[in-house]
Design a protein around this motif. Sequence first.
Motif, PDB file in Angstrom:
ATOM      1  N   UNK A   1       0.845  -1.201   0.000  1.00  0.00           N
ATOM      2  CA  UNK A   1       0.000   0.000   0.000  1.00  0.00           C
ATOM      3  C   UNK A   1       0.884   1.256   0.000  1.00  0.00           C
ATOM      4  N   UNK A   2       0.523   2.227  -0.867  1.00  0.00           N
ATOM      5  CA  UNK A   2       1.290   3.478  -0.931  1.00  0.00           C
ATOM      6  C   UNK A   2       1.181   4.246   0.375  1.00  0.00           C
ATOM      7  N   UNK A   3       2.258   4.914   0.709  1.00  0.00           N
ATOM      8  CA  UNK A   3       2.199   5.794   1.880  1.00  0.00           C
ATOM      9  C   UNK A   3       1.275   6.979   1.573  1.00  0.00           C
ATOM     10  N   UNK A   4       0.658   7.507   2.617  1.00  0.00           N
ATOM     11  CA  UNK A   4      -0.246   8.654   2.465  1.00  0.00           C
ATOM     12  C   UNK A   4       0.330   9.843   3.235  1.00  0.00           C
ATOM     13  N   UNK A   5       0.269  11.030   2.620  1.00  0.00           N
ATOM     14  CA  UNK A   5       0.592  12.250   3.372  1.00  0.00           C
ATOM     15  C   UNK A   5      -0.676  13.085   3.500  1.00  0.00           C
ATOM     16  N   UNK A   6      -1.074  13.346   4.744  1.00  0.00           N
ATOM     17  CA  UNK A   6      -2.134  14.336   4.992  1.00  0.00           C
ATOM     18  C   UNK A   6      -1.405  15.674   5.060  1.00  0.00           C
ATOM     19  N   UNK A  24       1.114  14.867   8.089  1.00  0.00           N
ATOM     20  CA  UNK A  24       1.080  13.577   8.793  1.00  0.00           C
ATOM     21  C   UNK A  24       1.374  12.479   7.777  1.00  0.00           C
ATOM     22  N   UNK A  25       2.377  11.673   8.053  1.00  0.00           N
ATOM     23  CA  UNK A  25       2.757  10.580   7.149  1.00  0.00           C
ATOM     24  C   UNK A  25       2.214   9.262   7.687  1.00  0.00           C
ATOM     25  N   UNK A  33       5.141   9.623  10.837  1.00  0.00           N
ATOM     26  CA  UNK A  33       5.784  10.901  11.163  1.00  0.00           C
ATOM     27  C   UNK A  33       4.758  12.019  11.194  1.00  0.00           C
ATOM     28  N   UNK A  34       5.002  13.000  12.043  1.00  0.00           N
ATOM     29  CA  UNK A  34       4.243  14.253  12.043  1.00  0.00           C
ATOM     30  C   UNK A  34       5.308  15.338  11.994  1.00  0.00           C
ATOM     31  N   UNK A  35       5.331  16.126  10.891  1.00  0.00           N
ATOM     32  CA  UNK A  35       6.414  17.105  10.723  1.00  0.00           C
ATOM     33  C   UNK A  35       5.906  18.299   9.938  1.00  0.00           C
ATOM     34  N   UNK A  36       6.671  19.386  10.003  1.00  0.00           N
ATOM     35  CA  UNK A  36       6.270  20.621   9.315  1.00  0.00           C
ATOM     36  C   UNK A  36       6.121  20.392   7.818  1.00  0.00           C
ATOM     37  N   UNK A  37       7.019  19.577   7.215  1.00  0.00           N
ATOM     38  CA  UNK A  37       6.960  19.384   5.773  1.00  0.00           C
ATOM     39  C   UNK A  37       7.445  17.980   5.458  1.00  0.00           C
ATOM     40  N   UNK A  38       6.593  17.185   4.873  1.00  0.00           N
ATOM     41  CA  UNK A  38       6.976  15.815   4.496  1.00  0.00           C
ATOM     42  C   UNK A  38       6.993  15.750   2.969  1.00  0.00           C
ATOM     43  N   UNK A  39       8.151  15.398   2.366  1.00  0.00           N
ATOM     44  CA  UNK A  39       8.254  15.416   0.899  1.00  0.00           C
ATOM     45  C   UNK A  39       7.271  14.450   0.238  1.00  0.00           C
ATOM     46  N   UNK A  40       6.765  14.844  -0.942  1.00  0.00           N
ATOM     47  CA  UNK A  40       5.740  14.058  -1.628  1.00  0.00           C
ATOM     48  C   UNK A  40       6.275  12.716  -2.127  1.00  0.00           C
ATOM     49  N   UNK A  41       7.503  12.727  -2.704  1.00  0.00           N
ATOM     50  CA  UNK A  41       8.083  11.519  -3.326  1.00  0.00           C
ATOM     51  C   UNK A  41       7.006  10.813  -4.147  1.00  0.00           C
ATOM     52  N   UNK A  42       6.855   9.497  -4.004  1.00  0.00           N
ATOM     53  CA  UNK A  42       5.775   8.853  -4.788  1.00  0.00           C
ATOM     54  C   UNK A  42       4.574   8.515  -3.894  1.00  0.00           C
ATOM     55  N   UNK A  43       4.412   9.339  -2.875  1.00  0.00           N
ATOM     56  CA  UNK A  43       3.327   9.089  -1.916  1.00  0.00           C
ATOM     57  C   UNK A  43       2.010   9.672  -2.412  1.00  0.00           C
ATOM     58  N   UNK A  44       0.909   9.123  -1.851  1.00  0.00           N
ATOM     59  CA  UNK A  44      -0.415   9.662  -2.158  1.00  0.00           C
ATOM     60  C   UNK A  44      -0.624  10.906  -1.287  1.00  0.00           C
ATOM     61  N   UNK A  45      -0.886  12.034  -1.939  1.00  0.00           N
ATOM     62  CA  UNK A  45      -1.034  13.295  -1.206  1.00  0.00           C
ATOM     63  C   UNK A  45      -2.519  13.610  -1.029  1.00  0.00           C
TER      64      UNK A  45
END
Length: 428
Positions: A1-6, A24-25, A33-45
Motif C-alpha cells: 500500500x502506498x504511503x499517504x501524506x495528509x 502527517x505521514x 511521522x508528524x512534521x512541518x513538511x513531508x516530501x511528496x516523493x511517490x506518496x499519495x497526497x
Amino acid sequence: MREIVLQGGTVVDPSQKLHGVYDVLIGEGKVTAVARRIPAEDRMILDVSGLTVVPGLIDVHTHLREPGYEEKETVPTGGRAAAAGGYTAIAAMPNTRPVTDSAAKIRQLKQLAAGTPVRVWPVGAATKGSLGEEAAEIAAMAESGACAVTDDGRGIQSAGMARQVLQLCAQSDLPLLEHCEDESIAGCGQLHGGRLAQKLKLPAIPVSSETVMLARDILLAGETQARLHLMHLSAAASVEILRLAKERGLPVTAEVTPHHLLLTENDVENLAALAKMKPPLRSAADRAALQSALAEGVIDIIATDHAPHTETEKNSSFADAPFGVVGLETAFPVLYTCLVEAGILTIDQLVDRMSCRPAAVFRLPGGTLKPGSPADVAVFDLRSRYKIDKTRFYSKGKNTPFHGLTVRGRPVLTLVGGRIVMRNGKVY
Ligand SMILES: [Zn+2]
C-alpha cells in the motif's frame, strides 16, 4: 500500500500537546511521522489545508442493536454511521437479543463486526441476561476480547450483586460501566421532575435515582479497587459526588453525552419524544455543571449513547416512545459549534474528551497521532456551515434532536488503520 501524506492540515493532538500546521505521514497502517513538511516523493497526497486533523474519535457507548433489533440498527449500519461521524472505534453495548453475556457471544459479535469500517470493541454484560441476578462469565469474556462489562439499559439493582461484579472486574482488570438508575426510585418515570412533568402529568425520574446508585458504586469501587466508569451523568449532584471520589484518588471515571451537555428539560416541549432519554434531560443548572466538570476534566469522556429506534416507535406518544437518541453522526459538529465556538471548551479539550481520554480510560489503541500508533485519524472542516440532515444519516436511527441545526465541524475524512473509510461524506 502506498504511503499517504495528509498535507497542510491543522493538527490537534492533545496526547502530544500538538496544535499547529503539520503534515502527517501514514504507512503500513500506522502514523510514521508528524512534521512541518513531508516530501511528496511517490506518496499519495491528500491536501487537507484549512482542515483540522485529529486522532480518530472513540465512542465508548454505542448501541448497535444486532443481534435481535435489526430494524433499529445493524453492526454494518452503525459502523458506517461511526465512520461518517469521524469515529474510528466504538464500544458495542451488550443489550441486544440475546444479551452479549458469554465468551461465545463476544466472539460472535467480533465475527459480525469483521467487515465494519471502524474498530468495534465488544462490551459484555455484567450479569447473565443483564437480569441482575447472577454474575456473567466476566473472566472468560475478558479473555475473548471484551473491553468492559455493563448491564446498560439498566443499573445493577442489588448492591451485593454490584459488589460481586466489581470483585470479578478487579480480578480481570476490566471496568464496570454503570448505568446509574435505582429503579425503586425511578419507577416508571418518564422525564425530569420539573415544570414540564407537572404540565404533561407524567411521572418524574428524580435525580436521587442516579446519585444513590452512583454513590453506592463509588463506595464499592473504593472497597474492591475495581475500575468503575459512570455512564451518561445528568445532574449537578452527581458531579459533586464524582469530584469528591476523584479527590480521594478512587479508581472512578465518568462520561457525559452530547445531549445532556447541550439540551435541558425545556427542550422536551419542542422535541417531544426526540428529547426522551435515560437519564432524562435536566435543568439548565445541571447542564452548566456538566459543562464545567467536562472542561475541568472531572468528567473524563464524551460518549454518544447512540441509541437508534425506528421512526414509528419514536413517533408514538411521549409516554409510549422508547428512551434514547442517536449521536454518532452529529456529536462532533454539534459540540464544536455549541461548546467550542461558544468558548465553553477549547478544541483541544474537545478532542481530548472524544479521543485521547476514551483510549486511555478503556485502554484501547488510538487516541493519539504519535509515530508508531495506529493510523486512526479524523479530519473536520471547521470553516463552512451546513445543516444537519437526518435523511442523510448512514444510521438506521433518525431519532436525533439536532435535525435542521446549522453547525460547523463537518467530518470530511476518516482513516482506520491507514485505510480511507470515509471521504467527503461517502463511507467505503
Ligand atoms: Zn444507559
